[in-house]
Design a protein around this motif. Structure first.
Motif, mmCIF file in Angstrom:
data_model
loop_
_atom_site.group_PDB
_atom_site.id
_atom_site.type_symbol
_atom_site.label_atom_id
_atom_site.label_comp_id
_atom_site.label_asym_id
_atom_site.label_seq_id
_atom_site.Cartn_x
_atom_site.Cartn_y
_atom_site.Cartn_z
ATOM 1 N N THR A 24 3.868 -4.752 -37.544
ATOM 2 C CA THR A 24 4.328 -5.201 -36.274
ATOM 3 C C THR A 24 4.680 -6.714 -36.386
ATOM 4 O O THR A 24 5.612 -7.089 -36.063
ATOM 5 N N LYS A 25 3.721 -7.303 -37.055
ATOM 6 C CA LYS A 25 4.075 -8.784 -37.073
ATOM 7 C C LYS A 25 5.217 -8.933 -37.903
ATOM 8 O O LYS A 25 6.070 -9.828 -37.703
ATOM 9 N N LEU A 26 5.804 -7.933 -38.569
ATOM 10 C CA LEU A 26 6.857 -7.966 -39.433
ATOM 11 C C LEU A 26 8.247 -7.553 -38.954
ATOM 12 O O LEU A 26 9.263 -7.268 -39.313
ATOM 13 N N GLY A 27 7.945 -7.239 -37.745
ATOM 14 C CA GLY A 27 9.133 -6.800 -36.667
ATOM 15 C C GLY A 27 9.240 -5.163 -36.784
ATOM 16 O O GLY A 27 10.126 -4.855 -36.327
ATOM 17 N N LYS A 28 8.504 -4.375 -37.508
ATOM 18 C CA LYS A 28 8.627 -3.212 -37.598
ATOM 19 C C LYS A 28 7.691 -2.252 -36.331
ATOM 20 O O LYS A 28 6.821 -3.002 -35.685
ATOM 21 N N LYS A 29 8.563 -1.366 -36.003
ATOM 22 C CA LYS A 29 7.937 -0.586 -34.752
ATOM 23 C C LYS A 29 6.957 0.540 -34.988
ATOM 24 O O LYS A 29 7.313 1.530 -35.919
ATOM 25 N N CYS A 30 5.700 0.406 -34.494
ATOM 26 C CA CYS A 30 4.780 1.281 -35.126
ATOM 27 C C CYS A 30 3.979 2.281 -33.973
ATOM 28 O O CYS A 30 3.905 1.810 -32.861
ATOM 29 N N PHE A 31 3.650 3.387 -34.223
ATOM 30 C CA PHE A 31 3.116 4.153 -33.266
ATOM 31 C C PHE A 31 1.714 4.816 -34.038
ATOM 32 O O PHE A 31 1.883 5.477 -35.265
ATOM 33 N N VAL A 32 0.606 4.492 -33.407
ATOM 34 C CA VAL A 32 -0.671 4.851 -34.246
ATOM 35 C C VAL A 32 -1.423 6.040 -33.102
ATOM 36 O O VAL A 32 -1.388 6.070 -31.878
ATOM 37 N N ILE A 33 -1.700 7.531 -33.950
ATOM 38 C CA ILE A 33 -2.355 8.179 -33.318
ATOM 39 C C ILE A 33 -3.697 8.633 -33.914
ATOM 40 O O ILE A 33 -3.910 8.143 -35.004
ATOM 41 N N ASP A 34 -4.511 9.247 -33.097
ATOM 42 C CA ASP A 34 -5.769 9.633 -33.769
ATOM 43 C C ASP A 34 -6.163 10.799 -32.980
ATOM 44 O O ASP A 34 -6.056 11.055 -31.849
#
Ligand code: UDP
Length: 373
Positions: A24-34
């Motif tokens: 995210t810091k590098l500008g990527k869009k993340c989605f975390v699931i658990d």
């Protein structure tokens, strides 16, 4: 990015959370699931009457790596807890790890020279040159008395296998020391995050899209299509539908008890060596944070065989399983858009600091690749 997210991260434990944070810091869009109802994987703590209960087993942070220490200190301040477990064996308490206190308690030896003479004589008699399993390793490292008093029965109930059938490296985790020092770890940095491990997870995942109660495997196709890449932190054999056979894991059952007293056992960790106790240790959670609450919560930890209905805690890294894992790993390497990381996906007996290091390394690798495209 072609899809909604750059990364779908399956599993919100340390590997996934660090990965999401850095990307995210590098500008990527993340989605975390658990799949669980909360984030944090096995470091998750449940606060009960002000006591942080380590819900999936005791976690004590330790590392020799300043970079990793600084990394976690961005998200929490650590207290000065030093892990010094005791072990109960045949009615007597011994200090761990194996150090001058233990030797004194066993043999009455007072100086390092005296202790070393006893141990060396036993190593000479029972040890072997190149130990091939845990039993041989223990006998060659520390001798018969300690092996029989503090290792054999604990190990065999912990792993559900004979010590002579277990890999040698497991016992090398424990220091042997000729000083009166009960610190379980040799690392320079150690402690418990003030406010509990959730503080770190919340810090890592702040501002990142997350969703709990999502089982990747029940929505595999649709989930796989929402991101360019997947970071998978679950069991590697499950990802490949157990096609080379199931890898073995050890599971645990935690029995929590609330006691109406301030102090149950006087220490955070007391191991129970003898096989007559079916649990391996009792954790008294408040002592990780020097708690002064009126009551206390303890957990008895029972090792169990793993099956698909249970949580997988420890990989059993013997030869048979390593061979299987190698096959899975080859398949994993061939999948260019899936990254496998963490204890279950790498099938490794990782500690927290090692998982963080492995996640940071992965991010760096990916980042370098992106830059060169
Ligand atoms: N071990 C032992 N006696 C003890 C504690 C540990 O023989 O009182 C052995 C056992 O084989 C165990 C291994 O050392 O699996 C590693 O212990 P550690 O405390 O590092 O395990 P963890 O806390 O990860 O379960």
């Amino acid at each position: 990015r072609e899809k909604k997210y750059d990364y779908l991260i399956v599993g919100a434990g340390l590997f996934g959370s660090v990965f999401a944070h850095e990307m995210t810091k590098l500008g990527k869009k993340c989605f975390v699931i658990d799949k669980r109802s909360h984030l944090g994987g096995n470091v998750y703590c449940e606060n009960n009457e002000g006591i942080n209960v380590h819900k999936y087993g005791a976690h004590i942070f330790h590392t020799n790596d300043k970079k990793i220490w600084d990394y976690v200190n961005q998200f929490a301040t650590f207290n000065n807890y030093i892990n010094s477990p005791l072990s109960l064996s045949k009615g007597k308490l011994y200090n761990l790890p194996f150090n001058m206190n233990t030797f004194y308690q066993l043999w009455g030896t007072k100086t390092p020279e005296e202790a070393k003479a006893v141990i060396d004589a036993q190593i000479e008699k029972y040890g072997v040159k190149s130990p091939k399993n845990l039993e041989e390793q223990a006998l060659s490292l520390i001798g018969k008395d300690i092996y029989e008093t503090l290792i054999k029965e604990y190990t065999e109930k912990q792993w559900g296998k004979k010590a002579s059938e277990l890999p040698a490296f497991i016992i090398k985790r424990l220091p042997v020391r000729y000083t009166y020092n009960n610190n379980y770890f040799n690392d320079v940095y150690q402690g418990i995050p003030i406010g509990g491990y959730n503080t770190i997870i919340n810090g890592l995942l702040e501002g990142i899209e997350t969703k709990t109660n999502v089982d990747f495997f029940s929505e595999r196709e649709s989930l796989s299509s929402i991101a360019d890449k997947i970071v998978y932190t679950g069991k590697i054999d499950e990802f490949f539908d157990y096609k080379y056979g199931a890898l073995e894991y050890r599971s645990l059952r935690f029995e929590n008890q609330w006691h109406e007293m301030q102090n149950y056992q006087g220490n955070a960790v007391v191991n129970y060596n003898d096989s007559e106790y079916k649990f391996t240790r009792i954790i008294e959670h408040k002592h990780f944070e020097f708690g002064t609450q009126k009551n206390t919560i303890i957990t008895k930890e029972y090792p169990e065989n793993w099956d698909k209905s249970k949580e997988a805690y420890y990989p059993i890294n013997n030869d048979v399983n390593q061979q299987k894992f190698k096959q899975y790993k080859e398949d994993a390497l061939a999948l260019k858009n899936v990254i496998f990381g963490g204890r279950l996906a790498e099938y490794r007996y990782y500690d927290m600091h090692q998982i963080i290091a492995s996640s940071l390394k992965k991010v760096e690798e990916m980042h370098k690749k992106n830059l060169t495209i």
